[in-house]
Every structure is written in C-alpha cells, then in structure tokens.
Design a protein around this motif. Structure first.
Motif, PDB file in Angstrom:
ATOM      1  N   ALA A 157     -28.796   0.452  50.667  1.00 22.39           N
ATOM      2  CA  ALA A 157     -28.998   1.817  50.172  1.00 22.39           C
ATOM      3  C   ALA A 157     -27.887   2.216  49.218  1.00 22.39           C
ATOM      4  O   ALA A 157     -28.129   2.888  48.203  1.00 22.39           O
ATOM      5  N   SER A 173     -28.391   3.312  45.373  1.00 21.93           N
ATOM      6  CA  SER A 173     -27.909   4.610  44.883  1.00 21.93           C
ATOM      7  C   SER A 173     -27.054   4.427  43.627  1.00 21.93           C
ATOM      8  O   SER A 173     -27.098   5.265  42.716  1.00 21.93           O
ATOM      9  N   GLN A 230     -29.459   3.930  40.873  1.00 24.54           N
ATOM     10  CA  GLN A 230     -30.092   5.218  40.577  1.00 24.54           C
ATOM     11  C   GLN A 230     -29.147   6.142  39.827  1.00 24.54           C
ATOM     12  O   GLN A 230     -29.591   6.973  39.021  1.00 24.54           O
ATOM     13  N   ALA A 231     -27.859   6.001  40.068  1.00 22.52           N
ATOM     14  CA  ALA A 231     -26.874   6.881  39.436  1.00 22.52           C
ATOM     15  C   ALA A 231     -26.536   6.474  38.010  1.00 22.52           C
ATOM     16  O   ALA A 231     -25.926   7.262  37.280  1.00 22.52           O
ATOM     17  N   ALA A 259     -35.055   5.746  44.186  1.00 19.52           N
ATOM     18  CA  ALA A 259     -35.040   6.858  45.151  1.00 19.52           C
ATOM     19  C   ALA A 259     -35.863   6.514  46.382  1.00 19.52           C
ATOM     20  O   ALA A 259     -35.460   6.801  47.521  1.00 19.52           O
ATOM     21  N   GLN A 318     -33.968   3.750  48.402  1.00 19.86           N
ATOM     22  CA  GLN A 318     -32.802   4.305  49.089  1.00 19.86           C
ATOM     23  C   GLN A 318     -33.218   5.055  50.348  1.00 19.86           C
ATOM     24  O   GLN A 318     -32.591   4.905  51.413  1.00 19.86           O
ATOM     25  N   SER A 333     -26.720  11.910  54.612  1.00 22.17           N
ATOM     26  CA  SER A 333     -27.152  11.013  53.536  1.00 22.17           C
ATOM     27  C   SER A 333     -28.646  10.733  53.613  1.00 22.17           C
ATOM     28  O   SER A 333     -29.322  10.632  52.579  1.00 22.17           O
ATOM     29  N   SER A 387     -31.290  11.607  50.678  1.00 24.06           N
ATOM     30  CA  SER A 387     -32.247  10.651  50.103  1.00 24.06           C
ATOM     31  C   SER A 387     -33.680  11.160  50.284  1.00 24.06           C
ATOM     32  O   SER A 387     -34.541  10.913  49.433  1.00 24.06           O
ATOM     33  N   GLY A 441     -34.361  13.518  47.515  1.00 26.72           N
ATOM     34  CA  GLY A 441     -34.623  12.763  46.293  1.00 26.72           C
ATOM     35  C   GLY A 441     -36.019  12.163  46.290  1.00 26.72           C
ATOM     36  O   GLY A 441     -36.717  12.167  45.259  1.00 26.72           O
ATOM     37  N   GLY A 485     -28.621  10.567  42.526  1.00 25.75           N
ATOM     38  CA  GLY A 485     -28.077   9.245  42.840  1.00 25.75           C
ATOM     39  C   GLY A 485     -26.560   9.236  42.830  1.00 25.75           C
ATOM     40  O   GLY A 485     -25.926   8.575  43.663  1.00 25.75           O
ATOM     41  N   SER A 536     -25.477  10.932  46.042  1.00 21.42           N
ATOM     42  CA  SER A 536     -25.764  10.055  47.178  1.00 21.42           C
ATOM     43  C   SER A 536     -24.798   8.878  47.224  1.00 21.42           C
ATOM     44  O   SER A 536     -24.317   8.496  48.304  1.00 21.42           O
ATOM     45  N   ALA A 537     -24.500   8.312  46.079  1.00 18.38           N
ATOM     46  CA  ALA A 537     -23.557   7.183  46.040  1.00 18.38           C
ATOM     47  C   ALA A 537     -22.186   7.603  46.557  1.00 18.38           C
ATOM     48  O   ALA A 537     -21.520   6.841  47.273  1.00 18.38           O
TER      49      ALA A 537
END
Length: 694
Positions: A46, A50, A53-54, A76, A79, A133, A137, A140, A163, A166-167
């Motif tokens: 995950a 992320s 995604q970021a 998304a 994750q 978290s 997610s 998202g 993202g 979340s990261a």
C-alpha cells in the motif's frame, strides 16, 4: 508473564500451539503464524502504491499525458484493497489472541470479550493510525468512484494530492508505528488487556466516526490544492467539493457528539465537555469546517470568497493534522491521548509543517489570479455570511490559542500554566451568542443587497416572540430569574424563528403549503435542520449548565436521599463477576411523590488483568432529564460513597448534534450535485484551453 520460564496457560493462544509443537501437526494453526507478516507485507505494498499515486498522476496532469493521469484510479483502488487486507490481518491477530504480536499483547487479553477484541484494534496508537490510513484510502476510493464526471486532469490532481497525504501517514506507520512487531521468542502467556476506559460501546463507534470526519477533510483539501494548481475556483468546483465537505462535517459532528456522550457516562463525573486539549483538537476543524460550508455557499451562488474558501479548506485540514499531532506526540496528558513518544510527535510535526508550508506556498502563488468581480452591500446575505465566517474563525483562534499557549510556554521553558473552562467560557459563549444573532438574520436576507426596512419588518415578530418566550422560561421552570438561561434561550429561539419566518415566506405564495414545501431543495432543508440542531444543542447546554443538581453522599442499605424532588434509596448491595472483571453492585430505587420511577444498578468494577478499578454509572435517560448515579468507594462503616445527579435537558445536546449531522447529509442529496448535464457543463467549463497531448 513469559513462556520461557512458565507453564502453558489453561487457554493457550493458537500461536502458542504453533510454537510449542511441530507445525506439520497443526496445519490450520500455522496460519496464525503468518497473519501478521501478511498484514505487514500488504502495508508495504500500500505504501508503494501511495507513492505511485502521489507522483505519476500529478506529473501526468502537469505534462498533459492521459496514460499517466489514468494511473490515479487503479492506484487508489489498490491502496484501499491492500490496506483493508493489512487491517483485517491485525484484526485477526486480536481475535486469535496472538500475543506474539507486541501490539496485541499490550492491548488485549484472552478473557476480553470478542467484540472488545475487535475494537481494541484501534484502542491504542499503532492500530488507530492504521485505521486512519484505511479510512483515508477509503475516501480516495470513494472519490475515484463518484467523481468520474470530473475532467481527467482535475481528478488526477485530486487523487494525486490524496496520495501524497496517504504516503506521509503510511511512512509514519512503517517507520515509527508498525502494529505488526513481534515478541518472539519471548511471547507472553496472556495480554496486558485493553484499557478499561475503552471497554465500552462508545469505543466501537466514536473513533471511527471522528476519523471519518478528520480524514474526510483531506478530500476537501485535495480539491482545493488541485483547483489552485489548475488556476480555477468557480461554481463548478464548488459543486464538486460541497458534497464531500458536508459529509465530512457530518461525520465529525457525530464523532464529537459521541465523544461527549462517552465521557458523560463513562468517566463517572457527569460532565459533557471540560475543554480538554484533545477535545479541543476535534472542535477546531469542526469550527473552521462550519465556516467552510458557509463560504462554499457564497462561492457557488455569487462567485465571491474564492480565495478565502480555498484558504479555509487548507486551514481545516491543517487543524485535523494538528489534532493528530496533539493526540499522538506525547505533549499532552489526557484520557484521550494515544501515545507518549516524542519521536512520533516529531514525525507528525514535520508532516504538518510540510503540508501547511507547501499548501500556503501554492495558495500564495495562485490565489491572486482568482479574484472575483461581484460586489455586495453590507446589508445582504453575502455580508452576513462573511460576518459568520469571521466569527467562526475568531472562535477557532480563541480555542487554538487557549490550547497551544500552555504548550508553547512549557516548550520555551517559561513555566507551566493551565488554561481551563473560565477562559474558554468567557470568550466562547459571547461569540456564540453573536453568531446566533447573525444566523437568525441570514435565512431571511437576500443576496447582493436588501433594504434594511424590509429585513426589520420580516424579523420584528420573530424577535419579539423569541424575547417574550426566553424571558418567561426561567420563571416557568423554577420560578426564578436567570440571565444566562434567558440569554441562551433568546439566541436559540432567534435562530429557529428566523428559519420559520423564511419557510413561511417561501410557501405563502404557493397554491398550497404542501406544494410550496415540496419545491424546496434538499440543500435548503439541510440548512433548516442544521440551524435547528444548533438551537437544540444550545438549549441543552444552557439548561444543564444552570439547572443540573448534584450531591455526593454516603449510603447504606435502607437509607434514602432526596435530590431535585427524587428520592434515591439504596435497597441492596452485591457482587458479580463479568468476563474479565469483578464488580461490587448496588440497587437503588428512585421514587417521586411516593411512586417508583426507576431502579438503577451502578457498579464499581475491578479489571483483573490490569488490577484497575472503574466506575460503571447507572442512568435513567429521558427527553427532559437524566437520573445519574455513580458508585464511589466503600467506606469504613460499610456504607458506600455515591454521586447522585439530576441532569435536565442533557439529551438535547446530542439530539441537536444528530440534527446538525442529518442536515449535512440531507444537503448532499440535492440533485444539482448529481445531475449529469450539470456535470457535463462543468467539465466543458473546466476544459483546458490547450490540447491534451497523447
């Protein structure tokens, strides 16, 4: 107790069986040995998703590459799925009593009921951050499903910003707060047990609701940053972001109310709010989120307050992160605090600083280009909502300074100070009354401008009625004048009667009242229900704060005490054994005018694993009053200390919060947030001037 020198307990955990005997003879049990590793592996996957995604969708939106932008949605989804697997693995470790996992050993026990094992997953720091978290997610994932009508570059930017957030949190978990650390080979025979304060139905529903609100504002934040990068904050943007704002605000409202209710009956003191710094941490984003909801209404209707709305979105999510820092850094001592680790606090502080710093930099660079040309007079709904925003921001700053000032002084070595209820009440209460005054004016006012004579005419009757009723209530309730009660009632009634007057104006020209009511939109009804909910909460606060009665007494079998017209009689003392506690119990009959009203059963519990005593209060709830008994300690002569309370209208506090949250949800049902033609028009209005490169 550790297995190295002790016998296997009577009820060994499955993981203990795996360690004690050959794995080949225990195939099914062997599964439990790998569950935490599956959870950790899913967590790492995950994190990788992320990070993709970021970066990839944001780069794709910047370079106009559709394939790169298309990365956002599957990342998304992935994750969310892998975090769900990770969370399910931790839950399974609790349910299977896997005390080789350090987090499980510290927060569970073999005697703990299964439903508390399920909720113990988020009962301490590591699991609660994992839940945070997972919910992030999930938001998202919801955005990727329900915002497909957005322009591709806007959706890519929104999911990309989510993202990034979340990261940051997943890195925080992996680096400082992994819930999957093992204790092998020194596995304890049993767990230390969940904190008895958390062994309650309140734990099951309060934290998830609160986190849904906290984290939900990350979506609003992501939309604001995406719009600033794109350089467009218009009516289309507000239509996209308003449903997410209302839903997040509704969840946060419910979470705060549930926390207040939990503290009311669990801590045994009968209070519903005591300005604890951690309580303040949840109130701060609620206040700024309330301002954001009203500011979005102006931006959508009139095209003004664009930059201010974006700044409020950044400010609200930043306050959510600040609340996370306060709860998990160890800088606060509170029954609500989860952690006492400065290294974790430093990590979250760095995350907060980066988020706020980068967001404000983007705002400073892009906001000046998005000015609005529409004007309004100082007697209009625009101006009243502006004043509403100013007051809410002042209230937010008041609470923020009262919460942080002692921490700042302590950090600078300037001594320790305590700021309590007198400070907050002396500032917050007058500001709330002022806010209610303008809330009563808002619904009946017009956009852009309105003649003062017309506004006065519309509200004269409502004002006189509110004043007359409010002045009468203290005399009708107990025959004495009370300024605080009268003032609070004026504020509440002014809000309600202003909404009633507006309803009357909207339906009086229709063919029938029912036909006129049917024409009103869900967003309007959401405003009505939300404002009425605030008024109901104010009534509850005013009444319980001024008319609550309390007595600390000693009671023996057969003795009777009168409080507020109720006779409390201790009729029996006993003992009972719960699943993981021993309890002294009391039976108290409550009568009024010779007639038994209810029988209450308070308890004083001793939780076996921790040796920690707890009070389990007895309540007889009612719409107009609560009867409240908390059992104290046994005294030398065999009698027991008891706290008896009569709490008038205390349920109205939470009824009002439920109405406010319902108003937020109701507003989301408005058709203009789901209309496909509107979405298509919005998409066309946001289409970039230059061609998208393949």
């Amino acid at each position: 107790m550790w297995l190295a020198d002790e016998a296997i307990p009577e009820k060994p955990s499955p993981i203990g069986s795996v360690i004690a005997e050959p794995a080949t003879e225990h195939g099914p049990e062997m599964l439990t040995l790998t569950i935490p590793e599956v959870g950790l592996f899913a967590l790492l996957i995950a994190l990788c998703l992320s990070l993709l995604q970021a970066t990839v969708p944001l780069l794709g939106a910047a370079t106009r590459r559709p394939l790169w932008m298309a990365f956002a949605e599957p990342m998304a989804w992935g994750q969310f799925v892998f975090l769900l697997v990770s969370y399910a693995s931790l839950t399974a470790s609790f349910l299977l009593d896997d005390f080789s996992v350090d987090y499980v050993a510290r927060n569970s026990n073999s005697m703990l009921p299964w439903y508390y094992k399920f909720t113990a997953v988020w009962g301490s720091h590591e699991g609660s951050v994992l839940l945070w978290s997972l919910i992030l997610s999930g938001w998202g994932f919801a955005v990727s499903l329900f915002s497909r009508q957005l322009p591709r570059d806007m959706l890519a930017r929104v999911l990309g910003v989510l993202g990034v957030v979340s990261a940051g949190f997943l890195l925080f978990i992996v680096v400082t707060s992994s819930p999957f650390d093992r204790l092998l080979p020194g596995m304890p025979a049993d767990g230390a047990d969940l904190n008895p304060l958390l062994q309650d139905v309140g734990l099951i529903i309060h934290p998830p609701m609160l986190y849904m609100g906290y984290v939900g504002f990350s979506v609003v934040f992501a939309f604001a940053i995406a719009a600033l990068i794109e350089g467009r904050l218009d009516a289309a943007w507000t239509r996209w972001v308003r449903p997410w704002t209302n839903i997040a605000w509704a969840f946060l409202t419910l979470g705060i109310a549930l926390g207040s209710w939990w503290a009311y009956y669990e801590l045994g003191w009968g209070g519903w709010w005591f300005w604890d710094p951690v309580e303040n941490a949840s109130l701060l984003p609620w206040l700024s989120g309330t301002a954001l909801i009203h500011s979005l209404a102006v931006t959508e209707k009139r095209g003004t307050f664009k930059s201010w709305t974006a700044l409020l979105a950044i400010f609200t999510f930043s306050l959510s992160l600040l609340g996370t820092f306060l709860v998990r850094s160890g800088v606060l001592t509170s029954v609500h605090a989860f952690a006492n680790d400065p290294s974790r606090g430093l990590f979250i502080l760095a995350l907060l600083g980066i988020t706020v710093g980068v967001s404000l930099l983007i705002f400073a660079l892009r906001a000046p280009r998005m000015s609005a040309n529409a004007g309004f007079s100082w007697l209009s709904r625009d101006a009243l909502l502006l004043i509403n925003n100013i007051l809410l921001v002042i209230m937010t700053i008041t609470v923020l300074m009262g919460t942080l000032y002692p921490l700042i002084l302590d950090a600078l070595g300037l001594g320790k100070v305590s700021i309590g209820a007198p400070y907050f009440n002396s500032l917050f209460v007058p500001l709330t009354v002022m806010l209610c005054a303008f809330m009563g004016l808002g619904p009946v006012s017009r956009w852009k401008q309105m003649p003062g004579r017309e506004l006065f005419r519309r509200l004269l009757g409502a004002g006189l009625a509110a004043l007359a009723i409010a002045v009468s209530i203290p005399f009708l309730y107990n025959g004495q004048w009370n300024v605080a009660v009268a003032l609070g009632m004026v504020a509440a009634l002014w809000v309600v009667l202003g909404v009633v007057r507006d309803l009357f104006d909207k339906v009086r020209n229709a063919s029938s009242a029912l036909a006129g009511l049917r024409k009103l939109t869900p967003s309007y009804w959401g405003m009505v229900v939300g404002h009425v909910g605030l008024a109901v909460t104010i009534v509850g606060v005013v009444m319980v704060s001024n008319y609550a009665m309390e007595r600390n007494v000693r009671l023996d079998i057969g003795e009777q005490v009168n409080l507020g017209g109720y006779d409390f009689t201790l009729t029996e003392l006993g003992e009972r054994r719960g699943p993981n506690f021993l309890a002294d119990t009391a039976t108290i009959e409550v009568a009024r005018e010779g007639r038994i009203v209810t029988t209450l059963y308070p308890e004083k519990r001793l939780y076996i694993a921790r040796g920690q005593p707890m009070t389990d209060v007895a309540l007889d709830p009612g719409l107009l009053r609560d009867l409240y008994v908390a059992m104290g300690e046994e005294l030398d002569d065999g009698s027991w200390a008891m706290r008896l309370q009569v709490k008038p209208f205390v349920r109205w506090l939470w009824l009002g919060a439920l109405l406010m949250a319902s108003g937020g949800v109701l507003a989301v049902a408005d058709r203009r947030y789901r209309r496909r033609r509107a979405a298509a028009a919005d998409r066309e209005s946001m289409r970039p001037a230059r061609e998208v490169r393949a």
